[in-house]
Design a protein around this motif. Structure first.
Motif, PDB file in Angstrom:
ATOM      1  N   ASN A   1      -3.790  -1.549  -1.574  1.00 45.37           N
ATOM      2  CA  ASN A   1      -3.208  -2.486  -2.543  1.00 45.37           C
ATOM      3  C   ASN A   1      -1.678  -2.507  -2.503  1.00 45.37           C
ATOM      4  O   ASN A   1      -1.062  -3.250  -3.260  1.00 45.37           O
ATOM      5  CB  ASN A   1      -3.724  -2.207  -3.969  1.00 45.37           C
ATOM      6  N   VAL A   2      -1.082  -1.700  -1.613  1.00 42.45           N
ATOM      7  CA  VAL A   2       0.374  -1.788  -1.423  1.00 42.45           C
ATOM      8  C   VAL A   2       0.654  -2.357  -0.041  1.00 42.45           C
ATOM      9  O   VAL A   2       1.455  -3.276   0.123  1.00 42.45           O
ATOM     10  CB  VAL A   2       1.062  -0.411  -1.557  1.00 42.45           C
ATOM     11  N   THR A   3       0.001  -1.773   0.939  1.00 43.63           N
ATOM     12  CA  THR A   3       0.000  -2.355   2.277  1.00 43.63           C
ATOM     13  C   THR A   3      -1.457  -2.746   2.564  1.00 43.63           C
ATOM     14  O   THR A   3      -2.360  -2.365   1.803  1.00 43.63           O
ATOM     15  CB  THR A   3       0.483  -1.338   3.332  1.00 43.63           C
ATOM     16  N   PRO A   4      -1.696  -3.473   3.648  1.00 44.26           N
ATOM     17  CA  PRO A   4      -3.096  -3.868   3.896  1.00 44.26           C
ATOM     18  C   PRO A   4      -4.057  -2.690   3.907  1.00 44.26           C
ATOM     19  O   PRO A   4      -5.221  -2.829   3.514  1.00 44.26           O
ATOM     20  CB  PRO A   4      -3.018  -4.562   5.263  1.00 44.26           C
ATOM     21  N   TYR A   5      -3.581  -1.497   4.313  1.00 50.52           N
ATOM     22  CA  TYR A   5      -4.507  -0.365   4.427  1.00 50.52           C
ATOM     23  C   TYR A   5      -4.273   0.754   3.428  1.00 50.52           C
ATOM     24  O   TYR A   5      -5.110   1.646   3.310  1.00 50.52           O
ATOM     25  CB  TYR A   5      -4.472   0.194   5.853  1.00 50.52           C
ATOM     26  N   ALA A   6      -3.153   0.776   2.742  1.00 47.50           N
ATOM     27  CA  ALA A   6      -2.842   1.942   1.890  1.00 47.50           C
ATOM     28  C   ALA A   6      -2.842   1.594   0.404  1.00 47.50           C
ATOM     29  O   ALA A   6      -2.207   0.626  -0.036  1.00 47.50           O
ATOM     30  CB  ALA A   6      -1.486   2.540   2.277  1.00 47.50           C
TER      31      ALA A   6
ATOM     32  N   THR B   1       2.123   3.028  12.444  1.00 52.72           N
ATOM     33  CA  THR B   1       3.236   2.094  12.236  1.00 52.72           C
ATOM     34  C   THR B   1       2.930   1.094  11.123  1.00 52.72           C
ATOM     35  O   THR B   1       3.818   0.691  10.383  1.00 52.72           O
ATOM     36  CB  THR B   1       3.566   1.325  13.531  1.00 52.72           C
ATOM     37  N   GLU B   2       1.673   0.715  10.982  1.00 52.06           N
ATOM     38  CA  GLU B   2       1.285  -0.221   9.920  1.00 52.06           C
ATOM     39  C   GLU B   2       0.388   0.428   8.876  1.00 52.06           C
ATOM     40  O   GLU B   2       0.027  -0.227   7.900  1.00 52.06           O
ATOM     41  CB  GLU B   2       0.522  -1.422  10.519  1.00 52.06           C
ATOM     42  N   THR B   3      -0.032   1.660   9.103  1.00 49.44           N
ATOM     43  CA  THR B   3      -1.133   2.217   8.311  1.00 49.44           C
ATOM     44  C   THR B   3      -0.789   3.513   7.587  1.00 49.44           C
ATOM     45  O   THR B   3      -1.682   4.185   7.070  1.00 49.44           O
ATOM     46  CB  THR B   3      -2.364   2.466   9.210  1.00 49.44           C
ATOM     47  N   ARG B   4       0.496   3.879   7.526  1.00 43.93           N
ATOM     48  CA  ARG B   4       0.854   5.127   6.825  1.00 43.93           C
ATOM     49  C   ARG B   4       0.274   5.105   5.410  1.00 43.93           C
ATOM     50  O   ARG B   4       0.426   4.127   4.678  1.00 43.93           O
ATOM     51  CB  ARG B   4       2.374   5.269   6.784  1.00 43.93           C
TER      52      ARG B   4
ATOM     53  N   ARG C   1      -9.730  -1.341   2.195  1.00 38.97           N
ATOM     54  CA  ARG C   1      -8.336  -1.756   2.307  1.00 38.97           C
ATOM     55  C   ARG C   1      -7.485  -1.218   1.162  1.00 38.97           C
ATOM     56  O   ARG C   1      -7.989  -0.623   0.226  1.00 38.97           O
ATOM     57  CB  ARG C   1      -8.267  -3.293   2.345  1.00 38.97           C
TER      58      ARG C   1
ATOM     59  N   TRP D   1      -0.228   5.931  -0.536  1.00 38.22           N
ATOM     60  CA  TRP D   1       0.969   5.431   0.155  1.00 38.22           C
ATOM     61  C   TRP D   1       2.215   6.155  -0.341  1.00 38.22           C
ATOM     62  O   TRP D   1       3.129   6.456   0.437  1.00 38.22           O
ATOM     63  CB  TRP D   1       1.055   3.928  -0.114  1.00 38.22           C
TER      64      TRP D   1
END
Ligand code: BDR
Ligand code: CA
Length: 310
Positions: free
Chosen positions: A158-163, A267-270, A156, A168
């Motif tokens: 540390n800025v978004t759930p995946y990036a 959309t959520e994972t860039r 996972r 990111w």
């Protein structure tokens, strides 16, 4: 045999320790420092690289500024972790180390051209400068031995759930670097979160008795306090110097050769890094990915570096 390197960074608390380890370790031949907008605005990360060298008594290494913002879109500095000047905590001295008047890309080219052997690029921020070099000076590709980058994650973000932050910040740059064919090593959150800055580590850094150790302790106290606020982690992870540690002492980490891709349009994972550890994709391996850290060995390298500096 020493390893000639260019360190491309965005100091940043943990970047400062990467500079110090690169400058101090006898196996590392630090030929240049280049800066990129990332943890802070370019003017701050550049100033901070000069501060890091000034405090540690490191002179004679050219420092040049590179890209102020990612290839696509604006920069969003990580001020919630590093503070508004990207190096919160200690009072920063006026740097005595000069700024080179070349761009980061020009300095990288000059160092690579002048070297007798292929040069390693270590990147501890967004990969913007490295991507611009590979895109605009493709003749350098054959003269770069490898790129070792702190960024991404096998799991996972540390800025978004995946990036992860560096990924990111500039995913297009990662795609360019991966497409270049230069051997690539990813040092992601999965390993850097093993390098936790415990109270004992903070004590060891100041107990070195050097000016660098005293300044470093103040950096670590600030960094851990923001990690506690932002992430609920009172012992923050010292991400960036693991890259240098792996070059100085390869036994400090285990690695695997695998498939690495980056998400550019989710959309959520860039900015998410896709690491095919389970070999589910039938794609050629294109990256070495760091997995497990020998934690005592790593902290011994950091402590020795801080002790060896001013
Ligand atoms: C990375 O982002 C920055 O905050 C650190 O300097 C490190 O390079 C960790 O996600
Ligand atoms: Ca960094």
């Amino acid at each position: 045999m020493t390893t000639p390197i260019i360190l491309d960074c965005d100091p940043g608390h943990d970047d400062v320790f990467a500079i110090w380890l690169a400058a101090a370790h006898p196996q590392i031949d630090l030929r240049a420092i280049t800066t990129v907008g990332g943890n802070g605005l370019l003017e701050h990360t550049t100033f901070n690289a000069r501060v890091a060298c000034t405090v540690a008594g490191v002179s004679g290494i050219p420092i040049a500024a590179g890209a102020a913002h990612p290839l696509a879109g604006p920069l969003h500095p990580a001020d919630w972790i590093h503070g508004p000047n990207a190096l919160g905590g200690p009072v920063l001295p006026e740097p005595t180390v000069p700024l080179d008047d070349r761009t980061a890309q020009q300095l990288m080219r000059d160092v690579i051209d002048a070297a007798d052997e292929a040069v390693t690029i270590v990147a501890t921020g967004p990969l913007t400068n490295v991507a611009l070099l590979l895109r605009d000076a493709p003749e350098t590709v054959a003269r770069i031995s490898r790129i070792v980058w702190m960024g991404g994650s096998t799991s996972r973000g540390n800025v978004t759930p995946y990036a992860e932050f560096n990924a990111w910040a500039d995913p297009e740059a990662i795609a360019i670097v991966l497409a270049s064919g230069v051997p690539f090593t990813m040092v992601g959150l999965n390993i850097t979160h093993q390098a936790l800055i415990t109270a004992e580590v903070r004590e060891r850094i100041s107990a070195t008795g050097t000016r660098t150790g005293a300044f470093g302790r103040e950096l670590l106290e600030f960094f851990c306090s923001t990690y506690e606020k932002a992430e609920g982690m009172p012992d923050g992870p010292l991400h960036d110097p693991i890259t240098i540690a792996m070059l100085a002492d390869p036994a400090v980490a285990t690695t695997v050769l695998t498939r690495l891709d980056v998400e550019l349009s989710g959309t959520e994972t860039r900015g998410a890094t896709s690491v095919d550890l389970l070999e589910r994709l039938d794609r050629p391996h294109n990256a070495t990915v760091a997995l497990d850290l020998d934690v005592p060995r790593f902290w011994a390298l950091i402590e020795d570096a801080v002790r060896a500096l001013a």
